[in-house]
Scaffold this motif. Structure first.
Motif, PDB file in Angstrom:
ATOM      1  N   LEU A 115       1.757  -3.870   9.063  1.00 25.41           N
ATOM      2  CA  LEU A 115       2.519  -2.644   9.285  1.00 25.41           C
ATOM      3  C   LEU A 115       3.956  -3.006   9.643  1.00 25.41           C
ATOM      4  CD1 LEU A 115       2.744   0.438   9.662  1.00 25.41           C
ATOM      5  CD2 LEU A 115       2.041   0.077  12.060  1.00 25.41           C
ATOM      6  N   LYS A 116       4.895  -2.523   8.840  1.00 24.42           N
ATOM      7  CA  LYS A 116       6.310  -2.735   9.103  1.00 24.42           C
ATOM      8  C   LYS A 116       6.885  -1.456   9.696  1.00 24.42           C
ATOM      9  CE  LYS A 116       6.964  -6.016   5.282  1.00 24.42           C
ATOM     10  NZ  LYS A 116       7.723  -6.310   4.056  1.00 24.42           N
ATOM     11  N   SER A 117       7.374  -1.550  10.917  1.00 20.19           N
ATOM     12  CA  SER A 117       7.915  -0.383  11.605  1.00 20.19           C
ATOM     13  C   SER A 117       9.220  -0.748  12.283  1.00 20.19           C
ATOM     14  CB  SER A 117       6.912   0.124  12.650  1.00 20.19           C
ATOM     15  OG  SER A 117       6.886  -0.741  13.770  1.00 20.19           O
ATOM     16  N   PRO A 118       9.992   0.248  12.742  1.00 19.01           N
ATOM     17  CA  PRO A 118      11.235  -0.057  13.466  1.00 19.01           C
ATOM     18  C   PRO A 118      10.993  -0.837  14.760  1.00 19.01           C
ATOM     19  CG  PRO A 118      11.205   2.235  12.731  1.00 19.01           C
ATOM     20  CD  PRO A 118       9.840   1.688  12.484  1.00 19.01           C
ATOM     21  N   PHE A 119       9.754  -0.838  15.250  1.00 19.33           N
ATOM     22  CA  PHE A 119       9.437  -1.521  16.504  1.00 19.33           C
ATOM     23  C   PHE A 119       8.948  -2.951  16.282  1.00 19.33           C
ATOM     24  CE2 PHE A 119       8.588   3.023  16.976  1.00 19.33           C
ATOM     25  CZ  PHE A 119       9.483   3.350  17.985  1.00 19.33           C
ATOM     26  N   GLY A 120       8.834  -3.381  15.018  1.00 23.10           N
ATOM     27  CA  GLY A 120       8.377  -4.728  14.724  1.00 23.10           C
ATOM     28  C   GLY A 120       7.326  -4.745  13.639  1.00 23.10           C
ATOM     29  N   HIS A 121       6.855  -5.938  13.303  1.00 24.19           N
ATOM     30  CA  HIS A 121       5.817  -6.120  12.294  1.00 24.19           C
ATOM     31  C   HIS A 121       4.489  -6.407  12.992  1.00 24.19           C
ATOM     32  CE1 HIS A 121       8.862  -7.351   8.913  1.00 24.19           C
ATOM     33  NE2 HIS A 121       9.180  -6.241   9.542  1.00 24.19           N
ATOM     34  N   PHE A 122       3.479  -5.597  12.697  1.00 24.33           N
ATOM     35  CA  PHE A 122       2.166  -5.741  13.315  1.00 24.33           C
ATOM     36  C   PHE A 122       1.140  -6.110  12.251  1.00 24.33           C
ATOM     37  CE2 PHE A 122       4.706  -2.743  15.677  1.00 24.33           C
ATOM     38  CZ  PHE A 122       4.527  -3.125  16.988  1.00 24.33           C
ATOM     39  N   HIS A 123       0.125  -6.880  12.644  1.00 22.99           N
ATOM     40  CA  HIS A 123      -0.915  -7.232  11.691  1.00 22.99           C
ATOM     41  C   HIS A 123      -2.295  -7.126  12.339  1.00 22.99           C
ATOM     42  CE1 HIS A 123      -0.057 -11.343  13.433  1.00 22.99           C
ATOM     43  NE2 HIS A 123      -1.376 -11.278  13.578  1.00 22.99           N
ATOM     44  N   VAL A 124      -3.266  -6.780  11.520  1.00 23.63           N
ATOM     45  CA  VAL A 124      -4.669  -6.777  11.901  1.00 23.63           C
ATOM     46  C   VAL A 124      -5.428  -7.501  10.799  1.00 23.63           C
ATOM     47  CG1 VAL A 124      -6.697  -5.379  12.430  1.00 23.63           C
ATOM     48  CG2 VAL A 124      -4.435  -4.566  13.097  1.00 23.63           C
TER      49      VAL A 124
ATOM     50  N   VAL B 174       0.848  -1.204   0.000  1.00 23.74           N
ATOM     51  CA  VAL B 174       0.000   0.000   0.000  1.00 23.74           C
ATOM     52  C   VAL B 174       0.876   1.244   0.000  1.00 23.74           C
ATOM     53  CG1 VAL B 174      -1.776   1.279   1.267  1.00 23.74           C
ATOM     54  CG2 VAL B 174      -1.861  -1.230   1.188  1.00 23.74           C
ATOM     55  N   ASN B 175       1.889   1.248   0.856  1.00 23.34           N
ATOM     56  CA  ASN B 175       2.930   2.283   0.836  1.00 23.34           C
ATOM     57  C   ASN B 175       4.210   1.659   1.388  1.00 23.34           C
ATOM     58  OD1 ASN B 175       2.743   2.401   3.730  1.00 23.34           O
ATOM     59  ND2 ASN B 175       1.024   3.835   3.534  1.00 23.34           N
ATOM     60  N   LYS B 176       5.192   2.471   1.743  1.00 25.86           N
ATOM     61  CA  LYS B 176       6.478   1.933   2.159  1.00 25.86           C
ATOM     62  C   LYS B 176       6.395   1.119   3.441  1.00 25.86           C
ATOM     63  CE  LYS B 176       9.382   5.462  -0.026  1.00 25.86           C
ATOM     64  NZ  LYS B 176      10.419   6.509   0.194  1.00 25.86           N
ATOM     65  N   MET B 177       5.460   1.432   4.326  1.00 22.54           N
ATOM     66  CA  MET B 177       5.371   0.754   5.611  1.00 22.54           C
ATOM     67  C   MET B 177       4.140  -0.141   5.745  1.00 22.54           C
ATOM     68  SD  MET B 177       6.550   3.755   8.274  1.00 22.54           S
ATOM     69  CE  MET B 177       6.315   2.633   9.648  1.00 22.54           C
ATOM     70  N   LEU B 178       3.174   0.004   4.832  1.00 24.08           N
ATOM     71  CA  LEU B 178       1.902  -0.685   5.006  1.00 24.08           C
ATOM     72  C   LEU B 178       1.626  -1.628   3.839  1.00 24.08           C
ATOM     73  CD1 LEU B 178      -0.507  -0.706   6.990  1.00 24.08           C
ATOM     74  CD2 LEU B 178      -1.623   0.955   5.489  1.00 24.08           C
ATOM     75  N   GLU B 179       1.157  -2.836   4.156  1.00 26.47           N
ATOM     76  CA  GLU B 179       0.774  -3.821   3.156  1.00 26.47           C
ATOM     77  C   GLU B 179      -0.649  -4.309   3.420  1.00 26.47           C
ATOM     78  OE1 GLU B 179       5.044  -6.018   2.131  1.00 26.47           O
ATOM     79  OE2 GLU B 179       3.687  -6.892   3.631  1.00 26.47           O
ATOM     80  N   GLY B 180      -1.349  -4.633   2.344  1.00 28.11           N
ATOM     81  CA  GLY B 180      -2.648  -5.256   2.452  1.00 28.11           C
ATOM     82  C   GLY B 180      -2.539  -6.737   2.162  1.00 28.11           C
ATOM     83  N   VAL B 181      -3.502  -7.522   2.648  1.00 23.12           N
ATOM     84  CA  VAL B 181      -3.454  -8.964   2.461  1.00 23.12           C
ATOM     85  C   VAL B 181      -4.869  -9.516   2.358  1.00 23.12           C
ATOM     86  CG1 VAL B 181      -3.396  -9.393   4.956  1.00 23.12           C
ATOM     87  CG2 VAL B 181      -2.557 -11.142   3.395  1.00 23.12           C
ATOM     88  N   VAL B 182      -5.041 -10.498   1.496  1.00 25.24           N
ATOM     89  CA  VAL B 182      -6.266 -11.307   1.444  1.00 25.24           C
ATOM     90  C   VAL B 182      -5.844 -12.754   1.661  1.00 25.24           C
ATOM     91  CG1 VAL B 182      -7.584  -9.750  -0.024  1.00 25.24           C
ATOM     92  CG2 VAL B 182      -6.104 -11.459  -1.082  1.00 25.24           C
ATOM     93  N   PHE B 183      -6.677 -13.530   2.379  1.00 30.58           N
ATOM     94  CA  PHE B 183      -6.256 -14.876   2.740  1.00 30.58           C
ATOM     95  C   PHE B 183      -7.434 -15.847   2.718  1.00 30.58           C
ATOM     96  CE2 PHE B 183      -7.178 -12.589   6.676  1.00 30.58           C
ATOM     97  CZ  PHE B 183      -8.081 -13.443   7.304  1.00 30.58           C
ATOM     98  N   LEU B 184      -7.067 -17.123   2.609  1.00 29.48           N
ATOM     99  CA  LEU B 184      -8.029 -18.220   2.648  1.00 29.48           C
ATOM    100  C   LEU B 184      -7.380 -19.379   3.402  1.00 29.48           C
ATOM    101  CD1 LEU B 184     -10.671 -19.651   1.717  1.00 29.48           C
ATOM    102  CD2 LEU B 184      -9.412 -20.367  -0.339  1.00 29.48           C
ATOM    103  N   ASP B 185      -8.056 -19.872   4.461  1.00 26.88           N
ATOM    104  CA  ASP B 185      -7.566 -20.991   5.257  1.00 26.88           C
ATOM    105  C   ASP B 185      -8.614 -22.094   5.284  1.00 26.88           C
ATOM    106  OD1 ASP B 185      -5.425 -19.324   5.923  1.00 26.88           O
ATOM    107  OD2 ASP B 185      -6.367 -18.672   7.792  1.00 26.88           O
ATOM    108  N   CYS B 186      -8.175 -23.335   5.362  1.00 27.23           N
ATOM    109  CA  CYS B 186      -9.103 -24.449   5.545  1.00 27.23           C
ATOM    110  C   CYS B 186      -8.384 -25.568   6.288  1.00 27.23           C
ATOM    111  CB  CYS B 186      -9.655 -24.955   4.211  1.00 27.23           C
ATOM    112  SG  CYS B 186      -8.427 -25.497   3.014  1.00 27.23           S
ATOM    113  N   GLY B 187      -9.161 -26.359   7.037  1.00 28.92           N
ATOM    114  CA  GLY B 187      -8.559 -27.431   7.813  1.00 28.92           C
ATOM    115  C   GLY B 187      -9.564 -28.515   8.148  1.00 28.92           C
TER     116      GLY B 187
END
Length: 362
Positions: free
Chosen positions: A332-341, A285-298
């Motif tokens: 979100l990629k930041s100097p403090f770590g990688h965060f996800h929502v 999305v920009n230098k620090m932010l990425e979007g994701v779509v996912f599919l899981d099954c089990g």
């Protein structure tokens, strides 16, 4: 929301990490597992002590303590120097306590969350790891350890049965003992456009005494990542099975973060076997932010009814045995770590929001 500090004491190094962030995130996702008024329950963090030259011969000693919301882990690792062409030895003592939500937890809100089942696992182990010298992309580790597994209720008292009256151990007593020989092989290959990872684990319970567990447990994880222009596609397949003696806590739990998103921990099912597939497409999305779509099954491959002595805990909790979750999220990629929502929807059209640090597929 957190603090980190490194202290040097001679040649030793002490790392202290105290974090309140996970407490806030988990309170938005999970119901309280137990009632407690202790101020320590509000703290999540770690304490690590490292000594690079314990006895003057380059012996390394690592001491670590990690505390989560409802779990803790203490690890002591001692390594002696050996020539590079020989297997590296590591003597390990470990004690952990964690709630058995994946097996004994109660699914709520159409399986989107899992409440406490009142069963906690206390595991003490002593063993030796042998890390074989890596050749090409392959590496392997062989370990042998003694394990003492103790089952507790939320008050810390020994138990022999779950709230429904079914045994929680293979022996029928509050604890199980076993000697486990484990072999793990790993393959890793990576370049600028893709990477591949394969891990295979075989655990064998050795009958040193007649009442100790005898079993064979196999698990594999295969991961493949491919760069598609600015986007990156990542897929993972996990499977496993166990034969022989089996306690309920050894079952494969399906559902939750790192398994099938959209479900609570273990809310899809638990059985002697499992097969879980994860896939996600990440795009910038920009230098620090990425979007994701996912599919899981089990799925538990119909093996939930084969979990012995426990009266099929998955069926008693009316877990479906198989499920699909899909959704989208932000990284979100930041100097403090990688965060996800992540925002996920399961097969019952129930929605779940996940907060966390790091990647969901490894």
């Amino acid at each position: 929301m957190g603090a980190q500090k490194s202290i040097h004491a001679g040649k030793a190094k002490i790392d202290v990490n105290v974090d309140l962030t996970h407490k806030l995130c988990a309170s938005l996702m999970l119901p309280p597992l137990r009632n407690t008024a202790s101020p320590l329950s509000l703290i999540i963090g770690s304490l690590c002590l490292k000594h690079p030259n314990l006895f003057g011969g380059s012996e390394k000693l690592d001491l670590s303590w990690d505390k989560g919301l409802y779990d803790s882990n203490v690890l002591i690792a001692y390594r002696r120097p050996r020539p590079e062409w020989l297997a590296q030895q590591c003597f390990i003592i470990q004690h952990s306590v964690s709630p058995e939500i994946g097996i004994h937890g109660t699914p709520v809100d159409n399986f989107s969350r899992s409440g406490s089942g009142g069963v906690n696992l206390s595991r003490f182990s002593v063993g030796l790891d042998l890390n074989e010298p890596a050749s090409s992309q392959w590496s392997s580790t062989t370990s042998i350890k003694f394990e003492h597994v103790h089952l507790l209720n939320d008050d810390g008292r020994s138990i022999t049965s779950d709230p429904d009256g079914f045994p929680v151990t293979c022996s029928g007593s509050p604890h199980d003992r076993m000697v486990v020989l484990k072999q793990e092989s790993r393959y890793v290959k990576a370049n600028d456009h893709s990477f591949s990872h394969l891990s295979m684990q075989i655990e064998q319970g050795i009958p040193v005494l007649s009442k100790w567990l005898i079993f064979n447990r196999f698990k594999f994880v295969a991961t493949r990542g491919v760069k598609l222009g600015p986007a990156f596609f990542l897929a993972s397949l996990t499977g496993g099975s166990i034969v022989g003696d089996m306690a309920p806590y050894q079952a494969f739990a399906i559902g939750g973060v790192g398994s099938v998103r959209g479900y609570g921990e273990g809310a899809v099912g638990s059985g002697r076997s499992c097969l879980v597939a994860n896939s996600e497409l990440t795009f910038p999305v920009n230098k620090m932010l990425e979007g994701v779509v996912f599919l899981d099954c089990g799925t538990d491959l119909g093996s939930g009814r084969l979990v012995p002595v426990s009266g099929n805990p998955a069926q008693r909790q009316r877990k479906p045995g198989s499920g699909i979750g899909f959704g989208y999220g932000l990284r979100l990629k930041s100097p403090f770590g990688h965060f996800h929502v992540d925002y996920a929807i399961n097969s019952f059209h129930q929605k779940t929001v996940y907060f966390g640090i790091g990647n969901l597929i490894s």
